[in-house]
Design a protein around this motif. Structure first.
Motif, PDB file in Angstrom:
ATOM      1  N   ASN A  34       0.788  -1.235   0.000  1.00  0.00           N
ATOM      2  CA  ASN A  34       0.000   0.000   0.000  1.00  0.00           C
ATOM      3  C   ASN A  34       0.819   1.284   0.000  1.00  0.00           C
ATOM      4  OD1 ASN A  34      -3.068  -0.720   0.471  1.00  0.00           O
ATOM      5  ND2 ASN A  34      -1.894  -2.151   1.731  1.00  0.00           N
ATOM      6  N   LYS A  35       2.050   1.216   0.508  1.00  0.00           N
ATOM      7  CA  LYS A  35       2.828   2.450   0.638  1.00  0.00           C
ATOM      8  C   LYS A  35       4.238   2.353   0.094  1.00  0.00           C
ATOM      9  CE  LYS A  35       2.357   4.730   4.521  1.00  0.00           C
ATOM     10  NZ  LYS A  35       2.324   5.086   5.955  1.00  0.00           N
ATOM     11  N   GLY A  36       4.761   1.153  -0.012  1.00  0.00           N
ATOM     12  CA  GLY A  36       6.171   0.991  -0.342  1.00  0.00           C
ATOM     13  C   GLY A  36       6.872   0.324   0.827  1.00  0.00           C
ATOM     14  N   PRO A  37       8.150  -0.035   0.677  1.00  0.00           N
ATOM     15  CA  PRO A  37       8.847  -0.806   1.714  1.00  0.00           C
ATOM     16  C   PRO A  37       8.976  -0.048   3.035  1.00  0.00           C
ATOM     17  CG  PRO A  37      10.409   0.091   0.133  1.00  0.00           C
ATOM     18  CD  PRO A  37       9.048   0.339  -0.427  1.00  0.00           C
ATOM     19  N   PRO A  38       8.754  -0.749   4.164  1.00  0.00           N
ATOM     20  CA  PRO A  38       8.949  -0.100   5.465  1.00  0.00           C
ATOM     21  C   PRO A  38      10.438   0.015   5.784  1.00  0.00           C
ATOM     22  CG  PRO A  38       8.374  -2.401   5.789  1.00  0.00           C
ATOM     23  CD  PRO A  38       8.285  -2.151   4.308  1.00  0.00           C
ATOM     24  N   VAL A  39      10.782   1.015   6.576  1.00  0.00           N
ATOM     25  CA  VAL A  39      12.176   1.187   7.006  1.00  0.00           C
ATOM     26  C   VAL A  39      12.492   0.210   8.130  1.00  0.00           C
ATOM     27  CG1 VAL A  39      13.872   2.810   7.943  1.00  0.00           C
ATOM     28  CG2 VAL A  39      12.110   3.623   6.365  1.00  0.00           C
ATOM     29  N   THR A  40      11.549   0.040   9.044  1.00  0.00           N
ATOM     30  CA  THR A  40      11.770  -0.850  10.189  1.00  0.00           C
ATOM     31  C   THR A  40      10.847  -2.062  10.084  1.00  0.00           C
ATOM     32  OG1 THR A  40      10.267   0.599  11.431  1.00  0.00           O
ATOM     33  CG2 THR A  40      12.609   0.881  11.798  1.00  0.00           C
ATOM     34  N   PRO A  41      11.384  -3.274  10.270  1.00  0.00           N
ATOM     35  CA  PRO A  41      10.575  -4.494  10.158  1.00  0.00           C
ATOM     36  C   PRO A  41       9.586  -4.631  11.307  1.00  0.00           C
ATOM     37  CG  PRO A  41      12.789  -5.024  10.929  1.00  0.00           C
ATOM     38  CD  PRO A  41      12.797  -3.571  10.573  1.00  0.00           C
ATOM     39  N   LEU A  42       8.648  -5.546  11.146  1.00  0.00           N
ATOM     40  CA  LEU A  42       7.547  -5.704  12.099  1.00  0.00           C
ATOM     41  C   LEU A  42       8.019  -5.917  13.533  1.00  0.00           C
ATOM     42  CD1 LEU A  42       4.503  -6.024  12.683  1.00  0.00           C
ATOM     43  CD2 LEU A  42       4.761  -8.463  12.170  1.00  0.00           C
ATOM     44  N   HIS A  43       9.008  -6.778  13.756  1.00  0.00           N
ATOM     45  CA  HIS A  43       9.399  -7.074  15.139  1.00  0.00           C
ATOM     46  C   HIS A  43       9.949  -5.842  15.849  1.00  0.00           C
ATOM     47  CE1 HIS A  43      13.372  -7.616  13.200  1.00  0.00           C
ATOM     48  NE2 HIS A  43      13.884  -7.348  14.383  1.00  0.00           N
ATOM     49  N   GLU A  44      10.609  -4.946  15.112  1.00  0.00           N
ATOM     50  CA  GLU A  44      11.096  -3.702  15.718  1.00  0.00           C
ATOM     51  C   GLU A  44       9.942  -2.750  15.984  1.00  0.00           C
ATOM     52  OE1 GLU A  44      14.321  -1.887  13.605  1.00  0.00           O
ATOM     53  OE2 GLU A  44      15.411  -3.776  13.376  1.00  0.00           O
ATOM     54  N   ARG A  45       8.996  -2.707  15.057  1.00  0.00           N
ATOM     55  CA  ARG A  45       7.841  -1.828  15.246  1.00  0.00           C
ATOM     56  C   ARG A  45       6.971  -2.303  16.409  1.00  0.00           C
ATOM     57  NH1 ARG A  45       4.584  -2.140  10.963  1.00  0.00           N
ATOM     58  NH2 ARG A  45       5.699  -3.729   9.769  1.00  0.00           N
ATOM     59  N   MET A  46       6.907  -3.611  16.610  1.00  0.00           N
ATOM     60  CA  MET A  46       6.162  -4.162  17.755  1.00  0.00           C
ATOM     61  C   MET A  46       6.804  -3.723  19.073  1.00  0.00           C
ATOM     62  SD  MET A  46       3.466  -6.026  16.958  1.00  0.00           S
ATOM     63  CE  MET A  46       3.305  -7.167  18.336  1.00  0.00           C
ATOM     64  N   ILE A  47       8.133  -3.739  19.133  1.00  0.00           N
ATOM     65  CA  ILE A  47       8.840  -3.284  20.337  1.00  0.00           C
ATOM     66  C   ILE A  47       8.525  -1.815  20.601  1.00  0.00           C
ATOM     67  CG2 ILE A  47      11.132  -2.751  21.284  1.00  0.00           C
ATOM     68  CD1 ILE A  47      12.160  -5.284  19.892  1.00  0.00           C
ATOM     69  N   MET A  48       8.553  -1.017  19.544  1.00  0.00           N
ATOM     70  CA  MET A  48       8.322   0.420  19.683  1.00  0.00           C
ATOM     71  C   MET A  48       6.906   0.714  20.187  1.00  0.00           C
ATOM     72  SD  MET A  48      11.147   1.827  18.921  1.00  0.00           S
ATOM     73  CE  MET A  48      10.596   3.528  18.855  1.00  0.00           C
ATOM     74  N   VAL A  49       5.913   0.094  19.555  1.00  0.00           N
ATOM     75  CA  VAL A  49       4.519   0.352  19.934  1.00  0.00           C
ATOM     76  C   VAL A  49       4.242  -0.146  21.352  1.00  0.00           C
ATOM     77  CG1 VAL A  49       2.102  -0.180  19.415  1.00  0.00           C
ATOM     78  CG2 VAL A  49       3.693   0.343  17.560  1.00  0.00           C
ATOM     79  N   GLY A  50       4.746  -1.331  21.670  1.00  0.00           N
ATOM     80  CA  GLY A  50       4.526  -1.892  22.999  1.00  0.00           C
ATOM     81  C   GLY A  50       5.141  -1.078  24.111  1.00  0.00           C
ATOM     82  N   ALA A  51       6.141  -0.258  23.773  1.00  0.00           N
ATOM     83  CA  ALA A  51       6.830   0.552  24.785  1.00  0.00           C
ATOM     84  C   ALA A  51       6.168   1.899  25.025  1.00  0.00           C
ATOM     85  CB  ALA A  51       8.287   0.772  24.374  1.00  0.00           C
ATOM     86  N   PHE A  91      14.504   7.772  17.280  1.00  0.00           N
ATOM     87  CA  PHE A  91      14.220   6.842  18.373  1.00  0.00           C
ATOM     88  C   PHE A  91      13.788   5.480  17.832  1.00  0.00           C
ATOM     89  CE2 PHE A  91      11.698   5.608  22.246  1.00  0.00           C
ATOM     90  CZ  PHE A  91      12.780   5.620  23.124  1.00  0.00           C
ATOM     91  N   HIS A  92      14.522   4.430  18.197  1.00  0.00           N
ATOM     92  CA  HIS A  92      14.309   3.110  17.600  1.00  0.00           C
ATOM     93  C   HIS A  92      14.279   2.014  18.657  1.00  0.00           C
ATOM     94  CE1 HIS A  92      18.621   2.554  18.214  1.00  0.00           C
ATOM     95  NE2 HIS A  92      18.863   3.652  17.509  1.00  0.00           N
ATOM     96  N   ALA A  93      14.115   0.763  18.199  1.00  0.00           N
ATOM     97  CA  ALA A  93      13.957  -0.375  19.110  1.00  0.00           C
ATOM     98  C   ALA A  93      15.196  -0.599  19.965  1.00  0.00           C
ATOM     99  CB  ALA A  93      13.636  -1.643  18.306  1.00  0.00           C
ATOM    100  N   GLY A  94      16.375  -0.286  19.438  1.00  0.00           N
ATOM    101  CA  GLY A  94      17.595  -0.409  20.231  1.00  0.00           C
ATOM    102  C   GLY A  94      17.582   0.521  21.424  1.00  0.00           C
ATOM    103  N   HIS A  95      17.086   1.744  21.224  1.00  0.00           N
ATOM    104  CA  HIS A  95      16.940   2.694  22.332  1.00  0.00           C
ATOM    105  C   HIS A  95      15.970   2.153  23.382  1.00  0.00           C
ATOM    106  CE1 HIS A  95      18.051   6.062  19.289  1.00  0.00           C
ATOM    107  NE2 HIS A  95      19.090   5.819  20.057  1.00  0.00           N
ATOM    108  N   VAL A  96      14.832   1.666  22.916  1.00  0.00           N
ATOM    109  CA  VAL A  96      13.799   1.171  23.835  1.00  0.00           C
ATOM    110  C   VAL A  96      14.337   0.063  24.720  1.00  0.00           C
ATOM    111  CG1 VAL A  96      11.629  -0.126  23.963  1.00  0.00           C
ATOM    112  CG2 VAL A  96      11.818   1.832  22.425  1.00  0.00           C
ATOM    113  N   GLU A  97      15.061  -0.881  24.131  1.00  0.00           N
ATOM    114  CA  GLU A  97      15.535  -2.036  24.879  1.00  0.00           C
ATOM    115  C   GLU A  97      16.601  -1.676  25.910  1.00  0.00           C
ATOM    116  OE1 GLU A  97      14.348  -5.783  24.328  1.00  0.00           O
ATOM    117  OE2 GLU A  97      13.055  -4.030  24.543  1.00  0.00           O
ATOM    118  N   ILE A  98      17.489  -0.745  25.585  1.00  0.00           N
ATOM    119  CA  ILE A  98      18.509  -0.359  26.566  1.00  0.00           C
ATOM    120  C   ILE A  98      17.860   0.448  27.689  1.00  0.00           C
ATOM    121  CG2 ILE A  98      19.266   1.832  25.547  1.00  0.00           C
ATOM    122  CD1 ILE A  98      21.528  -0.903  27.050  1.00  0.00           C
ATOM    123  N   LEU A  99      16.821   1.224  27.378  1.00  0.00           N
ATOM    124  CA  LEU A  99      16.092   1.964  28.413  1.00  0.00           C
ATOM    125  C   LEU A  99      15.338   1.008  29.331  1.00  0.00           C
ATOM    126  CD1 LEU A  99      14.687   4.973  26.334  1.00  0.00           C
ATOM    127  CD2 LEU A  99      16.546   5.037  28.008  1.00  0.00           C
TER     128      LEU A  99
END
Length: 415
Positions: free
Chosen positions: A92-109, A260-268
């Protein structure tokens, strides 16, 4: 005899036998109502929690996404968030920059999110809508006031609107994934021209929002310049509003936290587990530019601060934290532990004389944490650079719809 009859008359109320004298007392306690009436009224007072649903790609998640989730959560008691699959985004939009598992970490945080559904469809189909209503017990489906159109031009939320179960929130101005990708594409183009001075000036513009008109690139499209206007109210909305207790173990971690990305979330997350209160220092734009090059940061100080504040693991931020952690700073904030991850843009500071953590190291309160994810801001930038043609095409499509939105937008109350 008549008085005795009245005295011995029993009242069977909800399985409880109340004698005449007790009935008077019960009437006083229950406000003139019988016990069954009182219990029924109290049950009605305990209403069913309102469950609301919001979906999105949440690609390169930023404070605009977080603010949308904050607004959605305010419309109910429980916020369920659907994260669109990689395949659906590509279609629908073109390729995502961040894959689903990283986006799940971000949203869940995000602090306002209660539940997360992976692989959500891009459009609300009839089948999925019934699943939301019946399996997830959703009362309302939420989306921003900007249009969400499918490739055929139809409204992705048409069915929800028709069902009368749709609510709208205000779009957060000044940022979008398209804007951010555009900033990086613009950086890449200027850097390839080798004009360091012009590139540095350009970066300062789109990071600090000095231009409101945008920059036309060689494809004829427009890369919007950041027009984020920070307000004290927005910071208050994102803040927890609570300080540490007198005996709290305060953990401090600092950094740029750009893109701000999944790596930031996990170290926090790991840092927060080491104490009772997590204080995060956000370095100034000048500090980031000095230590990481003139093309950084991509996001300005206030944008980066809001993204970090929205994270559920963070209790407080220092907006514009100093590069060096001084003794005075440790005393002022009553810091018990200073931490840093093993994955960072530059770890050479540990070898330099101007080590920013020299004081906490000397005090024995510094700890290096093993970073769970091998992701940095440069990782995100490299993803875009390596596939810049696909992202350029994606942005061209999105820029047209965003420009149309800005031209026709009207005021929407509430934030």
């Amino acid at each position: 005899m008549e008085g005795a009859t009245k005295l011995t008359t029993a009242y069977l109320v909800g399985g409880i036998i109340l004698l005449g004298a007790s009935a008077v007392l019960a009437a006083q306690v229950y406000g003139g109502a019988s016990l069954p009436q009182f219990l029924a009224k109290r049950k009605r007072g305990k209403r069913k929690p309102v469950r609301v649903y919001m979906d999105g790609c949440f690609d390169m998640m930023h404070y605009g996404h977080c603010n949308a989730l904050r607004q959605a959560r305010a419309l109910g008691d429980v916020l369920v968030v659907g994260v669109v699959s990689d395949d659906e985004i590509t279609l629908n939009k073109g390729p995502p920059v961040t894959p689903l598992h990283e986006r799940m970490i971000m949203v869940g945080a995000v602090k306002w999110v209660d539940e997360v559904i992976p692989d959500a469809p891009y459009a609300i189909t009839e089948e999925f809508m019934h699943k939301l209503f019946n399996e997830y017990d959703i009362d309302y489906i939420i989306h921003g006031d900007d249009p969400c159109l499918l490739p055929d031009g139809s409204d992705a939320y048409a069915l929800a609107k028709k069902a009368g179960r749709y609510k709208q929130i205000k779009r957060t101005e000044g940022v979008s994934t398209t804007d951010i990708v555009g900033r990086m594409l613009l950086c890449m183009r200027e850097r390839s021209l080798g004009d360091t001075q012009n590139h540095s000036s350009l970066q300062r513009q789109f990071s600090h929002g000095h231009s409101q008109t945008g920059d036309s690139n060689n494809t004829g499209t427009v890369t919007k310049i950041s027009n984020f206007l920070p307000t004290s109210r927005r910071i208050v909305q994102f803040s927890n509003g609570k300080g540490p207790g007198p005996d709290s173990r305060i953990v401090y971690i600092d950094g740029a936290f750009d893109l701000f990305h999944a790596g930031h979330v996990e170290i926090l997350r790991i840092a927060r587990e080491l104490g009772d209160f997590l204080l995060v220092g956000i370095h100034t734009d000048h500090t980031v530019s000095t230590t990481r090059g003139p093309h950084r940061p991509i996001m300005n100080l206030h944008e980066r601060s809001l993204s970090v504040l929205a994270c559920r693991h963070v209790d407080e931020v220092i907006i514009g934290a100093p590069w060096e952690v001084s003794k005075d700073m440790i005393t002022t904030f009553n810091i018990s532990l200073v931490v840093h991850g093993t994955i960072a843009e530059n770890m050479d500071f540990l070898k330099e004389e101007s080590n920013p953590y020299a004081v906490p190291m000397a005090l024995g309160i510094y700890q290096q944490l093993e970073s769970p994810l091998d992701i940095t801001t440069s990782t995100i930038i490299r993803r875009i650079v390596s596939n810049h043609e696909a992202f350029q095409k994606r942005n061209e499509k999105k820029e047209a719809s965003e420009m149309k939105y800005y031209e026709s937008k009207t005021f929407v109350s509430g934030e």
